[in-house]
Design a protein around this motif. Sequence first.
Motif, short mmCIF file in Angstrom:
data_model
loop_
_atom_site.label_atom_id
_atom_site.label_comp_id
_atom_site.label_asym_id
_atom_site.label_seq_id
_atom_site.Cartn_x
_atom_site.Cartn_y
_atom_site.Cartn_z
N HIS A 72 0.85 -1.21 0.00
CA HIS A 72 0.00 0.00 0.00
C HIS A 72 0.88 1.25 0.00
CE1 HIS A 72 -3.93 1.98 1.61
NE2 HIS A 72 -3.12 2.93 1.15
N HIS A 74 1.41 5.43 -2.01
CA HIS A 74 0.93 6.52 -2.88
C HIS A 74 2.17 7.21 -3.42
CE1 HIS A 74 -3.18 6.05 -1.40
NE2 HIS A 74 -2.63 5.82 -0.22
N LYS A 187 -9.32 0.84 -6.68
CA LYS A 187 -9.31 1.29 -5.28
C LYS A 187 -10.59 2.07 -5.00
CE LYS A 187 -7.67 2.57 -1.16
NZ LYS A 187 -6.61 3.54 -1.02
N HIS A 248 -6.38 -0.67 6.00
CA HIS A 248 -6.47 -0.08 7.35
C HIS A 248 -7.25 -0.98 8.31
CE1 HIS A 248 -4.89 3.14 5.00
NE2 HIS A 248 -6.05 3.35 4.38
N ASP A 326 1.29 2.46 3.58
CA ASP A 326 0.68 3.74 3.22
C ASP A 326 1.75 4.80 2.98
OD1 ASP A 326 -1.63 5.02 2.48
OD2 ASP A 326 -2.51 5.11 4.49
ZN ZN Z 1 -3.57 4.92 1.39
#
Ligand code: ZN
Length: 418
Positions: A72, A74, A187, A248, A326
């Motif tokens: 995960h 970005h 997503k 999450h 993340d």
């Molecule tokens: Zn994320």
Amino acid sequence: MGEQRVNRCLITAERVWDGRAPEPVREGFVRIEGELITAVGRRADLGADAARDTPHIDLPGATLLPGLVNGHVHMALSGSDTPIRDYRREARAGDAALAVRAVRNLRSAVESGVTTVRDLGTVDEVAFPLRAAVADGLVPGPRVLAAGRPITVTGGHCHWFGHACDTAAEVRVAVRRQVRDGADWIKLMLSGGNLTPRSNPLRPQYSAAEVRACAEESDRLGVPLAVHAYDPVSIRRAVDAGARTLEHCLFETERGIEYDPVTAELMAERGIAFVPTISGAMHRMRDAAPGTPAPVAARFHKKQTRIREVFRNLLAAGAPVVAGSDAGVPQRCFDGFPADLAALVGDDGIGMTARQALAAATSGAAEHLGISDTGVLAPGRRADLLAVRGDPLRDISAIVQPIVVLAGGVQVLRPPGA
Ligand SMILES: [Zn+2]
């Protein structure tokens, strides 16, 4: 820059762990040709043949293991204290500015030992060309699996770079567009998120019917669905609709953490993995920053403890786990993933053994993300390898000291002195 494709190469190390076995092989080897692993075994079995293997990289005292999968990330977010401010500034400057950020992030990820990332939210104009640039060898980086633009509601979580979809029909159109334009994953932002002011992380953004529309359309087109879900209602909706992974997965409500064992059982039964996105930095800060007022520190501590309990319960129920950090959101750097893995281990973490945590970032991640060509050191798999000093299966902190990294047969980090 130093990265280099190896045509044929032999690596020997004190320990070779294939990503699955209970114990590493002592004095083992891995042979590589082009972008693939061709043999794995014991050094003693190499025989006279070994002399033909040049170059030969010998790593005494080191452990060789599969390159890590960060499930995960970005790629266009900075990971600073203010990634959204950075993002808006760079987005105003244009896609090239975001792409430069992504190039830097991907490089720092691969140099830390991450050889695959799953990007779960970046504009298509950056995510897909960067995926291609790494695959074509134009920039160093981990192999990229990309969702491109996430699907969210008007003003919803990450609306700055998402498709704003407010009905089931709009969700279906967005899924079709993403698949047409090359998404490896879809997503869906099902809950709101903390990054997005005026979204509510503790409530669903979409109805059950809208989530079903998203899952049906993804399934019809053969692209798996990853769902961002904080609260128990969103988590259950994603499970019922047929999401492949839950991001999450905190079970957080306005009243506190409300874990639901029935949902956990369904996840275990259906093989739906959760991605805990625990960060090493958060973990170290679990008693809150010095100078925090006592009641705030106490609340913070209590919440962190309850969140770790949720993940322990999910593991105990048999729900599969994929490690993911993340990277890009506040305080989550692209080279921090190995340290984030350490935060999963032991009583201070979520009760995993070092081996379980490493499997969640290698063989287990590959299995649950549907990438059977990596995650394990075996003939025929991609030459995605990481060597670290010491034995991370005994002491997970060893994972943060990479000395060699190969991503798809390209050597991006070489041993000191080589
Ligand atoms: Zn994320």
